[in-house]
Design a protein around this motif. Structure first.
Motif, mmCIF file in Angstrom:
data_model
loop_
_atom_site.group_PDB
_atom_site.id
_atom_site.type_symbol
_atom_site.label_atom_id
_atom_site.label_comp_id
_atom_site.label_asym_id
_atom_site.label_seq_id
_atom_site.Cartn_x
_atom_site.Cartn_y
_atom_site.Cartn_z
ATOM 1 N N GLU A 1 0.761 -0.741 0.219
ATOM 2 C CA GLU A 1 -0.102 -0.482 0.383
ATOM 3 C C GLU A 1 0.633 1.180 0.603
ATOM 4 N N ARG A 2 0.420 1.940 -0.353
ATOM 5 C CA ARG A 2 0.977 3.712 -0.449
ATOM 6 C C ARG A 2 0.658 4.757 -0.336
ATOM 7 N N GLU A 3 -1.025 4.528 0.121
ATOM 8 C CA GLU A 3 -1.504 5.742 0.314
ATOM 9 C C GLU A 3 -1.789 5.373 1.990
ATOM 10 N N PHE A 4 -1.930 6.217 2.576
ATOM 11 C CA PHE A 4 -1.817 5.358 3.792
ATOM 12 C C PHE A 4 -2.858 7.037 4.756
ATOM 13 N N GLU A 5 -3.189 6.480 5.680
ATOM 14 C CA GLU A 5 -4.043 7.288 6.786
ATOM 15 C C GLU A 5 -3.136 7.452 7.632
ATOM 16 N N ILE A 6 -2.974 8.863 7.847
ATOM 17 C CA ILE A 6 -2.210 9.488 9.244
ATOM 18 C C ILE A 6 -3.192 10.264 9.606
ATOM 19 N N ASN A 7 -2.885 10.005 11.248
ATOM 20 C CA ASN A 7 -3.925 10.485 11.963
ATOM 21 C C ASN A 7 -2.746 11.682 12.914
ATOM 22 N N SER A 8 -3.212 12.426 12.195
ATOM 23 C CA SER A 8 -3.314 14.114 13.053
ATOM 24 C C SER A 8 -3.353 14.418 14.355
ATOM 25 N N LYS A 9 -4.692 13.691 14.759
ATOM 26 C CA LYS A 9 -4.841 13.750 15.983
ATOM 27 C C LYS A 9 -3.984 13.026 17.024
#
Length: 97
Positions: free
Chosen positions: A33-41
Motif C-alpha cells: 500500500e502506498r496511500e496511508f491514513e495518517i492520524n493527525s490527532k
C-alpha cells in the motif's frame, strides 16, 4: 534558526499511540500500500503542540514569529515530510511547532 531544546522524554501520546500507528504504517507499506491514513490527532494533540511550542520559545520553527493567541494557533509540522518518511510521522524528533 532558533535552537530547540526539546525535552528528552517522549510524550506518552507518541510513545504509545504514535508507536502503534507507525507500526501499522510500516505494515501497510510492506503489503504494497502506498496511500496511508495518517492520524493527525496524535502528533497534533494539544499536549504535543504545547511541549513543542515551549521548546521553541513560543516561536515558529521556520520564520521565528511569535505564536499569538488563541492557544490553538500554529501547527505541528514534520522536519522530514510524512509523505516520504511515513515511518517518522509520529517520531518526537521529527516534529516542530
Amino acid at each position: 534558526m532558533i535552537k530547540i531544546n526539546r525535552p528528552e522524554e517522549v510524550p506518552k501520546t507518541l510513545s504509545k499511540r504514535g508507536k502503534e500507528e507507525a507500526l501499522k504504517l510500516c505494515a501497510e507499506y510492506d503489503r504494497g500500500e502506498r496511500e496511508f491514513e495518517i492520524n493527525s490527532k496524535i502528533y497534533g494533540s494539544k499536549t504535543i503542540k504545547n511541549k513543542l511550542k515551549k521548546a521553541q520559545h513560543g516561536k515558529c520553527c521556520y520564520c521565528e514569529t511569535r505564536a499569538t493567541p488563541p492557544p490553538s494557533y500554529g501547527d505541528v509540522e514534520h522536519f522530514r515530510p510524512k509523505s516520504h518518511y511515513y515511518w517518522l510521522t509520529y517520531d518526537w524528533d521529527n516534529l516542530l511547532f
